[in-house]
Design an enzyme around this catalytic site. Sequence first.
Site, PDB file in Angstrom:
ATOM      1  N   SER A 129      -0.847  -7.906   7.865  1.00  0.00           N
ATOM      2  CA  SER A 129      -2.087  -8.264   8.544  1.00  0.00           C
ATOM      3  C   SER A 129      -1.805  -8.882   9.907  1.00  0.00           C
ATOM      4  O   SER A 129      -0.680  -9.298  10.211  1.00  0.00           O
ATOM      5  CB  SER A 129      -2.877  -9.263   7.696  1.00  0.00           C
ATOM      6  N   ASN A 170       0.799  -1.231   0.000  1.00  0.00           N
ATOM      7  CA  ASN A 170       0.000   0.000   0.000  1.00  0.00           C
ATOM      8  C   ASN A 170       0.827   1.275   0.000  1.00  0.00           C
ATOM      9  O   ASN A 170       0.376   2.312  -0.463  1.00  0.00           O
ATOM     10  CB  ASN A 170      -1.011   0.009   1.156  1.00  0.00           C
ATOM     11  N   HIS A 172       9.556  -7.305  -0.627  1.00  0.00           N
ATOM     12  CA  HIS A 172       8.403  -6.450  -0.873  1.00  0.00           C
ATOM     13  C   HIS A 172       7.241  -7.311  -1.365  1.00  0.00           C
ATOM     14  O   HIS A 172       7.421  -8.463  -1.780  1.00  0.00           O
ATOM     15  CB  HIS A 172       8.737  -5.370  -1.894  1.00  0.00           C
ATOM     16  N   CYS A 188      -3.145   1.423   7.056  1.00  0.00           N
ATOM     17  CA  CYS A 188      -3.363   0.846   8.386  1.00  0.00           C
ATOM     18  C   CYS A 188      -3.912   1.875   9.362  1.00  0.00           C
ATOM     19  O   CYS A 188      -4.712   1.538  10.239  1.00  0.00           O
ATOM     20  CB  CYS A 188      -2.067   0.229   8.916  1.00  0.00           C
ATOM     21  N   GLU A 239       4.107  -4.182  12.764  1.00  0.00           N
ATOM     22  CA  GLU A 239       3.098  -3.132  12.582  1.00  0.00           C
ATOM     23  C   GLU A 239       1.979  -3.748  11.785  1.00  0.00           C
ATOM     24  O   GLU A 239       2.119  -4.014  10.593  1.00  0.00           O
ATOM     25  CB  GLU A 239       3.727  -1.927  11.875  1.00  0.00           C
TER      26      GLU A 239
END
Length: 458
Positions: free
Chosen positions: A210, A134, A158, A265, A231
């Site tokens: 996630s 994202n 990535h 997020c 995170e």
Amino acid sequence: MTDKLTTINPATEETLNTYDRMSDKEAFAAVERCHEAFLQWRHRSLEDRAAIIRNIGKELRAGAEEFAQLMTSETGKLIGDGAAEVELCAAICDYTAATGVKALADEEREVDGARAGIVTYSPIGVVYGIQPWNFPAYQAVRYSIASLMAGNGILLKHAEACTGSGLFLKELYERAGLPEGLFTVLLIDHDQSDRIIENDLVRGVTLTGSEGAGRHVGEVAGRALKKTVLELGSNDAYLVLEDADLDIAVEHCVKGRIFNNGETCVNAKRFIVTDKVYDAFVERFVDQMAAIKMGDPMDDDTDLGPMAREDLRDTLADQVEKSVKNGARIRCGGEVPDRKGFYYPSTVLDNVEPGQPAYDDELFGPVASVIRAKDDEDAMRIANDSRYGLGGGIFSKDEDKAITLARDHFDTGMIFINGFSIATPTMPFGGVKNSGYGREHGGFGMKEFVNAKAITVF
């Protein structure tokens, strides 16, 4: 398992590029090269490291237009958001270069019975980052620049969707003077990733992803006794209190929900509105969300681009459908458009209650969940009624009250009062509960993967 990685333009559904996936042998050799580069880099002075990091910031700004176009092609983010992302990355480099020398300098401590005590922050080695699609530039820059300043080597896995962005960043870092191999992009799949975590040369692991991915990576790293920074997802609550300025609240709640196509997020996701202002807020909020213009992410006039992948769009549509079946009501949007590309419209749900995905889970896309609270105290209770805790917001004309709520009651890592933001170089970034642990930015990230070494001289 395929031997190719493929990138797809989510606005056109056309294949952009394919890349050869590394074999295990090739991936392990890349880890070894990164480790060898680290052995040299760790002895470079803090001033030398800062100078190269400052150069990376300059290269980012010089390549901003090209990088933004690449990110938009790979992920569907608005071209303007991509340009702003690159500038944020450059600002991270500026801040790290300006503050890193002092932050990582040796400290002297008094020790009873000894002549001197020294605390030195030594790099630990190769740090492996597993990053999502994202924010193709920011996610990689956020952890790598801090760890490079600390003297570590960097591995990046990535997301497949933005493979090109990862390789672009590697070339950019090396143009800025970073030694070859010190920032290494691994073109691997998830099974191979576990073996990289277990590799003896890898000393730390950081993941943005996630909740499920965090549990898996944390378990694999934990078995290998390796430190992690995680995170993870969230369903950030934004409180509209009884004394909120509704013009400000609506403006920033809309921005907070659709920023980066809603795929962030720390997007505003749950809007908890007190009964006193509920109807007025919802009327204005729905009007503005319904007016969001969906279209080509390369067009400066577009407000909302496509989601990054078809499966992500379909998951979001399914969450909306399940929420409606359990009592939620669609106030605008809510239907997959009949057009090419992985688009989903800006959507508002109300009558949102526990037991619905719109209340309990993270909706990673442009769908807002509006929840009615009896009063300010009830709004705070609902905000904390979540297994997540990354970010959140409070709208109130009484700043002192809002600060007290944020400091003493809001169980989350970051709180924005009377506005919306995602990250700044000067403030810590990270969450609590199922949103993960560890901190980046604000100087905190530079010390996540160091050995705080105690030297006592008698």
